[in-house]
Scaffold this motif. Structure first.
Motif, mmCIF file in Angstrom:
data_model
loop_
_atom_site.group_PDB
_atom_site.id
_atom_site.type_symbol
_atom_site.label_atom_id
_atom_site.label_comp_id
_atom_site.label_asym_id
_atom_site.label_seq_id
_atom_site.Cartn_x
_atom_site.Cartn_y
_atom_site.Cartn_z
ATOM 1 N N ALA A 243 42.612 58.969 -39.830
ATOM 2 C CA ALA A 243 41.726 60.121 -40.409
ATOM 3 C C ALA A 243 40.262 58.826 -40.902
ATOM 4 C CB ALA A 243 41.886 61.107 -41.397
ATOM 5 N N MET A 244 39.469 58.883 -40.606
ATOM 6 C CA MET A 244 38.545 57.456 -41.245
ATOM 7 C C MET A 244 37.220 58.618 -42.399
ATOM 8 S SD MET A 244 37.054 54.520 -41.955
ATOM 9 C CE MET A 244 37.785 53.870 -39.826
ATOM 10 N N ALA A 245 37.883 58.643 -43.405
ATOM 11 C CA ALA A 245 36.341 59.564 -44.591
ATOM 12 C C ALA A 245 34.919 59.079 -43.776
ATOM 13 C CB ALA A 245 37.391 59.058 -45.860
ATOM 14 N N TRP A 246 35.101 57.658 -45.094
ATOM 15 C CA TRP A 246 33.410 57.709 -44.366
ATOM 16 C C TRP A 246 33.280 55.697 -43.294
ATOM 17 C CZ3 TRP A 246 30.972 60.827 -47.442
ATOM 18 C CH2 TRP A 246 31.289 61.541 -48.136
ATOM 19 N N SER A 247 32.528 56.443 -42.738
ATOM 20 C CA SER A 247 32.408 54.571 -41.515
ATOM 21 C C SER A 247 31.650 53.730 -42.505
ATOM 22 C CB SER A 247 30.817 55.234 -40.799
ATOM 23 O OG SER A 247 29.586 55.151 -41.142
ATOM 24 N N ILE A 248 31.596 52.407 -41.708
ATOM 25 C CA ILE A 248 31.034 51.180 -42.213
ATOM 26 C C ILE A 248 29.907 51.675 -42.686
ATOM 27 C CG2 ILE A 248 30.567 49.005 -42.104
ATOM 28 C CD1 ILE A 248 31.961 48.845 -40.116
ATOM 29 N N GLY A 249 29.093 50.896 -44.294
ATOM 30 C CA GLY A 249 28.470 51.258 -44.638
ATOM 31 C C GLY A 249 27.978 49.809 -46.049
ATOM 32 N N GLN A 250 27.134 50.070 -45.952
ATOM 33 C CA GLN A 250 26.922 48.667 -47.420
ATOM 34 C C GLN A 250 26.606 49.669 -49.265
ATOM 35 O OE1 GLN A 250 23.923 45.976 -46.448
ATOM 36 N NE2 GLN A 250 24.763 44.119 -47.882
ATOM 37 N N HIS A 251 27.279 49.645 -49.862
ATOM 38 C CA HIS A 251 26.739 49.939 -51.762
ATOM 39 C C HIS A 251 25.929 49.484 -51.969
ATOM 40 C CE1 HIS A 251 30.200 52.095 -51.075
ATOM 41 N NE2 HIS A 251 31.456 51.005 -51.019
ATOM 42 N N THR A 252 24.626 49.742 -53.085
ATOM 43 C CA THR A 252 24.074 49.407 -53.812
ATOM 44 C C THR A 252 24.053 48.643 -54.645
ATOM 45 O OG1 THR A 252 24.063 51.559 -54.821
ATOM 46 C CG2 THR A 252 23.075 51.763 -53.029
ATOM 47 N N ASN A 253 25.153 49.013 -55.313
ATOM 48 C CA ASN A 253 25.506 47.920 -56.272
ATOM 49 C C ASN A 253 26.166 46.366 -56.579
ATOM 50 O OD1 ASN A 253 27.783 49.575 -56.196
ATOM 51 N ND2 ASN A 253 28.187 49.965 -58.297
ATOM 52 N N ASP A 254 27.333 46.519 -56.232
ATOM 53 C CA ASP A 254 27.506 45.343 -55.395
ATOM 54 C C ASP A 254 27.936 45.018 -54.558
ATOM 55 O OD1 ASP A 254 29.561 47.063 -54.124
ATOM 56 O OD2 ASP A 254 31.617 46.503 -55.217
ATOM 57 N N ARG A 255 26.418 45.525 -53.572
ATOM 58 C CA ARG A 255 26.203 45.267 -51.793
ATOM 59 C C ARG A 255 28.031 44.841 -51.426
ATOM 60 N NH1 ARG A 255 22.460 45.992 -54.392
ATOM 61 N NH2 ARG A 255 20.210 45.123 -54.311
ATOM 62 N N GLU A 256 29.051 45.488 -51.209
ATOM 63 C CA GLU A 256 30.352 45.185 -50.805
ATOM 64 C C GLU A 256 30.025 46.287 -49.286
ATOM 65 O OE1 GLU A 256 35.184 44.870 -51.111
ATOM 66 O OE2 GLU A 256 34.141 46.834 -51.719
ATOM 67 N N LEU A 257 30.423 45.532 -48.055
ATOM 68 C CA LEU A 257 30.290 46.096 -46.913
ATOM 69 C C LEU A 257 31.583 46.879 -46.817
ATOM 70 C CD1 LEU A 257 28.221 46.229 -44.014
ATOM 71 C CD2 LEU A 257 29.578 44.620 -43.429
ATOM 72 N N SER A 258 31.987 47.613 -46.458
ATOM 73 C CA SER A 258 33.001 48.411 -46.080
ATOM 74 C C SER A 258 33.248 49.939 -45.577
ATOM 75 C CB SER A 258 33.465 48.872 -47.779
ATOM 76 O OG SER A 258 32.757 50.063 -48.483
ATOM 77 N N PHE A 259 34.319 50.074 -45.443
ATOM 78 C CA PHE A 259 35.056 51.706 -44.523
ATOM 79 C C PHE A 259 35.777 52.159 -45.988
ATOM 80 C CE2 PHE A 259 37.657 49.199 -41.785
ATOM 81 C CZ PHE A 259 38.687 49.609 -42.037
#
Length: 339
Positions: A243-259
């Protein structure tokens, strides 16, 4: 009265202990989907490696289906004794880890004491390494002085948990986020122990003492070294049916790209790439900021979440009736704290 030393920068997240009955699923999830190195120790224990450390994740057979301990690496014996002194002065029960416990975690000088939400806090001074080659699908993970990653915790008592980590390890506030979910507001604060933007994240529903998450830890983060490996891991997770909870995106604060994928135990694993590093130059002038929304883009819900949302609703209602474990001895809030 002599001021106590500030030990910020001398501790980092070293490993996590997970209790689960689903070791076969964990083996497949870790090795085939995420692409970690897996060592099968016994029928009742697995270890995952990210680097030359013997252990970054210890998966042991048990019923919790949750993270049951966090292991914090301490730079030196003086700092180690300072932390033990703080715990002892607070009157908390503290026990030395057994030789077997230390060996399973691949560490030396292991001590254990209560942590928030009934997750045991463990500290150690030396991690055992191995020259055995890594057998994993990824090029590398970012660890070293930044530790293995971070843990994110939902709580009904954010001030108490914030104070616990302040009193224990002198963590510093990196920033805060307000995430709006329908009519509700989720308040998140991010605490760092060194150059990694945060080692602990604490989230609470504004105005309600409600915890929508069954597990003590909402997610665990590890940082992958290349964008190519991040994308490959994302596709393996979905292709293998996890199961994938959240697709790839980028955070506002630490700018990390993640899923975010769902582990066999139900909490989430965030695999991230290229977050902000709080270098000594940035540390000298760092001021906590506030962000509206957790993502610049992406991190959209994946798949059918109806069952998950219903389960979380039931858990949230239950949390209204239960008192969260906060370790009061280390969680008393001084006047004016956490502004």
């Amino acid at each position: 009265m002599t001021a106590r030393p500030d030990i910020f920068g001398a501790a980092r997240l070293g490993y996590l202990v997970v209790q689960s009955q689903r070791l076969t699923d964990w083996n497949r999830f870790g090795a085939d989907a995420i692409g970690l190195h897996v060592d099968e120790l016994t029928r009742d224990a697995l270890r995952f490696r990210l680097d030359d450390r013997q252990c970054r994740f210890l998966i042991q057979r048990g019923d919790a289906e949750d993270v049951v301990a966090t292991g914090w690496e301490i730079d030196d014996h003086g700092t180690f004794d300072e932390i033990l002194g703080r715990v002892t002065a607070a009157g908390l029960p503290i026990t030395e880890g057994t030789a077997e416990q230390a060996a399973l975690r691949g560490v030396e000088r292991l001590w254990r004491f209560p942590g928030p939400k009934n997750v045991t806090t463990e500290i150690f001074t030396h991690a055992r390494t191995t020259s055995a080659p890594l057998r994993m699908r990824n090029t590398a993970f970012v660890t070293g002085r930044s530790g293995m990653g971070h843990v994110a915790i939902t709580t009904t008592r954010p001030e108490q948990l914030h104070t616990y980590w302040n009193n224990l390890l002198d963590l510093r506030l990196s920033d805060r986020i307000t995430e709006r979910i329908g009519p509700a507001k989720l308040k998140i604060r991010f605490l760092r122990s060194g150059q990694r933007h945060h080692s602990v994240a604490l989230a609470n529903v504004a105005g309600l003492r409600m915890d929508p998450i069954r597990t003590a830890v909402q997610h665990v983060n590890i940082e992958i070294a290349t964008l190519e490996d991040l994308l490959a891991a994302f596709h393996r997770v979905t292709d293998l049916g996890f199961a994938m909870a959240w697709s790839i995106g980028q955070h506002t604060n630490d700018r990390e790209l993640s899923f975010y994928s769902v582990t066999p135990s139900g909490f989430e694993l965030e695999v991230g790439w290229n977050p902000v590093v709080v270098t000594p130059e940035l540390e000298a002038t760092w001021e906590p900021s506030h962000y509206d929304g957790i993502s610049i883009w992406g991190h959209t819900v994946v798949g059918n979440q109806v069952a998950t949302l219903m389960s979380r609703f039931q858990g949230a209602v239950r949390s209204l009736r239960e008192r969260e474990a906060t370790v009061p001895a280390l969680s008393s809030i001084p006047r004016g704290a956490h502004r």
